[in-house]
Design an enzyme around this catalytic site. Sequence first.
Site, PDB file in Angstrom:
ATOM      1  N   ALA A   1      18.152  -3.098   6.722  1.00 22.12           N
ATOM      2  CA  ALA A   1      19.498  -3.599   6.957  1.00 22.12           C
ATOM      3  C   ALA A   1      19.397  -4.645   8.062  1.00 22.12           C
ATOM      4  O   ALA A   1      18.389  -4.707   8.767  1.00 22.12           O
ATOM      5  CB  ALA A   1      20.397  -2.453   7.402  1.00 22.12           C
TER       6      ALA A   1
ATOM      7  N   GLY B   1      16.429   0.107   4.982  1.00 23.87           N
ATOM      8  CA  GLY B   1      17.327  -0.146   3.848  1.00 23.87           C
ATOM      9  C   GLY B   1      16.631  -0.812   2.685  1.00 23.87           C
ATOM     10  O   GLY B   1      17.053  -0.670   1.535  1.00 23.87           O
TER      11      GLY B   1
ATOM     12  N   GLU C   1      15.192   1.998   0.839  1.00 29.44           N
ATOM     13  CA  GLU C   1      16.301   2.744   0.234  1.00 29.44           C
ATOM     14  C   GLU C   1      16.820   2.017  -1.011  1.00 29.44           C
ATOM     15  O   GLU C   1      17.127   2.645  -2.030  1.00 29.44           O
ATOM     16  CB  GLU C   1      17.410   2.946   1.272  1.00 29.44           C
ATOM     17  CG  GLU C   1      17.014   3.929   2.370  1.00 29.44           C
ATOM     18  CD  GLU C   1      18.042   4.023   3.472  1.00 29.44           C
ATOM     19  OE1 GLU C   1      18.543   5.141   3.718  1.00 29.44           O
ATOM     20  OE2 GLU C   1      18.362   2.974   4.076  1.00 29.44           O
TER      21      GLU C   1
ATOM     22  N   GLU D   1      13.754   3.782  10.835  1.00 29.44           N
ATOM     23  CA  GLU D   1      15.046   3.851  11.532  1.00 29.44           C
ATOM     24  C   GLU D   1      14.993   4.687  12.814  1.00 29.44           C
ATOM     25  O   GLU D   1      15.675   4.373  13.785  1.00 29.44           O
ATOM     26  CB  GLU D   1      16.110   4.437  10.592  1.00 29.44           C
ATOM     27  CG  GLU D   1      16.602   3.494   9.504  1.00 29.44           C
ATOM     28  CD  GLU D   1      15.746   3.511   8.257  1.00 29.44           C
ATOM     29  OE1 GLU D   1      16.205   3.006   7.224  1.00 29.44           O
ATOM     30  OE2 GLU D   1      14.590   3.987   8.300  1.00 29.44           O
TER      31      GLU D   1
HETATM   32  N1  T1G Z   1      17.436  -7.153  11.015  1.00 26.38           N
HETATM   33  C1  T1G Z   1      17.640  -8.304  11.704  1.00 26.38           C
HETATM   34  N2  T1G Z   1      16.639  -9.113  12.161  1.00 26.38           N
HETATM   35  C2  T1G Z   1      15.395  -8.729  11.892  1.00 26.38           C
HETATM   36  C3  T1G Z   1      15.096  -7.532  11.191  1.00 26.38           C
HETATM   37  C4  T1G Z   1      16.189  -6.726  10.738  1.00 26.38           C
HETATM   38  N3  T1G Z   1      16.014  -5.606  10.044  1.00 26.38           N
HETATM   39  N4  T1G Z   1      13.748  -7.428  11.106  1.00 26.38           N
HETATM   40  C5  T1G Z   1      13.233  -8.510  11.717  1.00 26.38           C
HETATM   41  N5  T1G Z   1      14.206  -9.301  12.189  1.00 26.38           N
HETATM   42  C6  T1G Z   1      14.042 -10.586  12.892  1.00 26.38           C
HETATM   43  C7  T1G Z   1      13.327 -10.439  14.240  1.00 26.38           C
HETATM   44  O1  T1G Z   1      14.223 -10.146  15.254  1.00 26.38           O
HETATM   45  C8  T1G Z   1      12.710 -11.829  14.397  1.00 26.38           C
HETATM   46  O2  T1G Z   1      13.724 -12.686  14.844  1.00 26.38           O
HETATM   47  C9  T1G Z   1      12.349 -12.217  12.971  1.00 26.38           C
HETATM   48  O3  T1G Z   1      13.163 -11.398  12.119  1.00 26.38           O
HETATM   49  C10 T1G Z   1      10.908 -11.980  12.620  1.00 26.38           C
HETATM   50  O4  T1G Z   1      10.599 -10.631  12.925  1.00 26.38           O
HETATM   51  C11 T1G Z   1      20.634   1.509   6.302  1.00 26.38           C
HETATM   52  C12 T1G Z   1      20.096   1.337   8.926  1.00 26.38           C
HETATM   53  C13 T1G Z   1       9.505  -6.640   9.178  1.00 26.38           C
HETATM   54  C14 T1G Z   1       7.502  -5.706  10.200  1.00 26.38           C
HETATM   55  O5  T1G Z   1      13.382  -1.385  11.496  1.00 26.38           O
HETATM   56  O6  T1G Z   1       9.631  -4.087  11.843  1.00 26.38           O
HETATM   57  O7  T1G Z   1      17.583  -0.447   7.441  1.00 26.38           O
HETATM   58  O8  T1G Z   1      12.802 -13.240  17.052  1.00 26.38           O
HETATM   59  O9  T1G Z   1       8.968 -11.163  14.743  1.00 26.38           O
HETATM   60  O10 T1G Z   1       6.063  -9.473  13.377  1.00 26.38           O
HETATM   61  O11 T1G Z   1      18.888   2.945   6.532  1.00 26.38           O
HETATM   62  O12 T1G Z   1      10.282  -7.440  11.878  1.00 26.38           O
HETATM   63  O13 T1G Z   1      12.426 -14.748  15.144  1.00 26.38           O
HETATM   64  O14 T1G Z   1      14.738 -14.498  16.100  1.00 26.38           O
HETATM   65  O15 T1G Z   1       9.251  -8.800  13.929  1.00 26.38           O
HETATM   66  O16 T1G Z   1       6.210 -10.390  11.031  1.00 26.38           O
HETATM   67  C15 T1G Z   1      15.078  -0.838   9.453  1.00 26.38           C
HETATM   68  C16 T1G Z   1      12.410  -4.115  11.469  1.00 26.38           C
HETATM   69  C17 T1G Z   1      16.387  -1.444   9.850  1.00 26.38           C
HETATM   70  C18 T1G Z   1      12.225  -3.131  10.400  1.00 26.38           C
HETATM   71  C19 T1G Z   1       8.036  -8.152  10.436  1.00 26.38           C
HETATM   72  N6  T1G Z   1      14.059  -1.852   9.455  1.00 26.38           N
HETATM   73  N7  T1G Z   1      11.520  -5.246  11.373  1.00 26.38           N
HETATM   74  O17 T1G Z   1       7.318  -8.244  11.605  1.00 26.38           O
HETATM   75  O18 T1G Z   1       8.169 -10.510  12.465  1.00 26.38           O
HETATM   76  S1  T1G Z   1      17.636  -0.208   9.957  1.00 26.38           S
HETATM   77  C20 T1G Z   1      13.270  -2.040  10.511  1.00 26.38           C
HETATM   78  C21 T1G Z   1      10.192  -5.137  11.618  1.00 26.38           C
HETATM   79  C22 T1G Z   1      18.027   0.153   8.331  1.00 26.38           C
HETATM   80  C23 T1G Z   1      19.214   1.628   6.723  1.00 26.38           C
HETATM   81  C24 T1G Z   1      18.946   1.317   8.134  1.00 26.38           C
HETATM   82  C25 T1G Z   1       9.410  -6.404  11.640  1.00 26.38           C
HETATM   83  C26 T1G Z   1       8.644  -6.699  10.329  1.00 26.38           C
HETATM   84  P1  T1G Z   1      13.391 -13.840  15.829  1.00 26.38           P
HETATM   85  P2  T1G Z   1       9.207 -10.232  13.635  1.00 26.38           P
HETATM   86  P3  T1G Z   1       6.827  -9.698  12.146  1.00 26.38           P
END
Ligand code: T1G
Length: 697
Positions: free
Chosen positions: A63, A102, A105, A125
């Site tokens: 998400a 998400g 999911e 999460e």
């Molecule tokens: N939402 C918004 N921005 C995100 C994002 C996300 N989920 N994931 C990454 N970004 C932005 C990050 O801030 C950065 O921005 C850019 O993308 C590149 O990321 C309903 C509630 C995928 C392994 O926890 O672990 O789903 O700094 O530098 O090293 O159940 O990003 O360039 O402005 O990290 O290649 C669950 C989070 C969400 C995964 C890539 N998902 N992301 O790593 O790039 S909660 C996560 C990561 C959810 C549902 C629930 C990593 C990555 P900027 P990066 P990277």
Amino acid sequence: MPEPVTVTRDGGVAIVTLDNPPVNALSFHLREPLNAALFDLRDDPTVDAVVLACAGRTFVAGADITEFGKPMLRPDLRDLIETLETFTKPTVAAIHGTALGGGLELALGCHFRVADPAAKLGLPEVKLGILPGAGGTQRLPRLLGPVKALKMITSGVPVSAGEALSGGLVDAIAEGDLVATAVDFIRDKAAAGGPYALVRERDDKLGEARTDMTAFDAAADEIARKARGLEAPLACIESVRNSVLLPFDEGLKRERQFFVDLVSGDQSKAQRHLFFAEREAAKVEGVGREVKSREIRRVGVIGAGTMGGGIAMSFANAGIPVTLLETTTEALERGLATIDRNYAISVSRGSLTEDARAKRVALFSGTLSYDDLADCDLVIEAVFEEMEVKKEVFAKLDRVCRPGAVLASNTSYLDVDEIASATSRPEDVVGMHFFSPANVMKLLEIVRGTRTRADVLATALSVAKKIGKVPVVVGICYGFVGNRMLQARGADLEDLLLEGATPEQVDGVFTELGFPMGPFAMGDLAGLDVGWRSRRAHGKTAVIADALCEAGRYGQKTGKGFYLYENGSRTPRADPEVAALIEEKARERGVNRREISEQEIVERTLYPMINEGARILEERIAARPSDIDIVWVNGYGFPVGKGGPMFFADLTGLQDIVARLDHWHGRTGKDVYAPAGLMRKLAGEGRGFADLQGSKV
Ligand code: T1G
């Protein structure tokens, strides 16, 4: 911005491609057109099957975290999955990169999943202080079984495509082109005819647990024991338990309630703050994407002691050959033997294969000669923390290292500019401050010298990423960010004990906050004699700690320190001898002992530390408050549920903190309590540290 959703056809198969760079987060911008496309395809008689794929470097990584805390626009993710689950024609998710949160999911809403061999699948999460909120805790157990699903959801660690296949999470791994494989896969399914089971309808992996929850309860107890006050892991346990005990829709409803409660809580705000803070920390002024880092193929490490050995292991663990230099054969052999022993322990614990161990050990070479460092691209010095010793080492490195090599010091306190002055190339010198054990601790304080070149900083930052460290670039001052604040946190500890607190009471406040241990147990672990020697060298004293050391109580290494450690155990036990010693020292100084509250302990330890953080920001030793949070969470065990000292300060309220600092400054006259100008200014304006840099939380 590219079109977020495009639909193409391969005969009767429709391919829906999502494109929302950089990580295809499920922002509203993507959800709305996707839901519309799904409705069209569901009702289109010419469509036999659907493939869900993503453009760019990864499948949906979750998400959109920046949307949390704001009113959620519909369709939300649950609506999307609901739409998918109304399909009677087969659907498949084509997964590459990382299908996270998400994103996974959404894929679990499809009938099938096909993955690229290098793909990773996870529900992280819990690392954001929440739980999967769109059915992950109800659907994943139906594919993997409740115990495996519980471990995946409470660790937040993704699994590989291979593990996903063997566990039943994905149905196939693509050998050739992923989307083409998925198209063929789903075309065959369509040809074979339905009905196609939805994950929500699967029950076969839950049956056994329904009759016997022993394995689940055991795993759950183990996880709950390690939660250290974090709410999300406990909610994950209950929600996965519900997947076994409750009907699907009831479990889903309760999952949602857990999600709503957690996402609006301070712990999740703190952990989301840290998510973005870690990414912000890698953005360094003057070191833009255009600054190319130098290539690092071989690394040299000077000193094979605890720090040098751990640093060398970090590089070998990342597949980078390391040359370890020592002054004597005994010291070198001792260092290499310790490294080998550490790997053997990992193999015996099952966290490393014998083959991987052999590969890593093969990357080490030892030497007594500086000439053997001539072809290193990066050399890290980890010798005794004394300026003259370090300058001698750097003078030698300056003579032998090839032009363009990066010369780094692992100093934890000393002036990197002065160390660099021992060379003819200060622009190639940088501080790379690792934390013990260096092969485990995530933090790397990169110390920017006055003359350090931008590409040297870029190199240190990219090396940090390669070896799995979280880098923070800091300026030069005594103790940089972490140790300087640690000193402020400890400045009044002795007086707290003299006035009536006990080591176990003080440490109890820290473990209650979520720290792995308090300052006194940490002192015993590190060895009280280290500080004692340094105090004596600098003509300083610490009434109680000096007395303990004079009595041979150096901490865990002598079985006694502030605590007692019986028969080599690492579990601290209160020692009446220490209580008596403290009372005697108080009597000698005419100190009236009194009840000390937990709140007072927080005010006389964390508040001066936060204040020192504000001074560090004023001096631009740290670029932003969130960098300080990353230093403390990744280097000093500051609880993630509190977001780091500066985020914690905002949660507490700067006005209160400044008022209490003024109080203790008045009472003790100690400089650590004199509120920094920045603290007073922000408090006066009713603002917080987050206002200094904007917040995505
Ligand atoms: N939402 C918004 N921005 C995100 C994002 C996300 N989920 N994931 C990454 N970004 C932005 C990050 O801030 C950065 O921005 C850019 O993308 C590149 O990321 C309903 C509630 C995928 C392994 O926890 O672990 O789903 O700094 O530098 O090293 O159940 O990003 O360039 O402005 O990290 O290649 C669950 C989070 C969400 C995964 C890539 N998902 N992301 O790593 O790039 S909660 C996560 C990561 C959810 C549902 C629930 C990593 C990555 P900027 P990066 P990277």
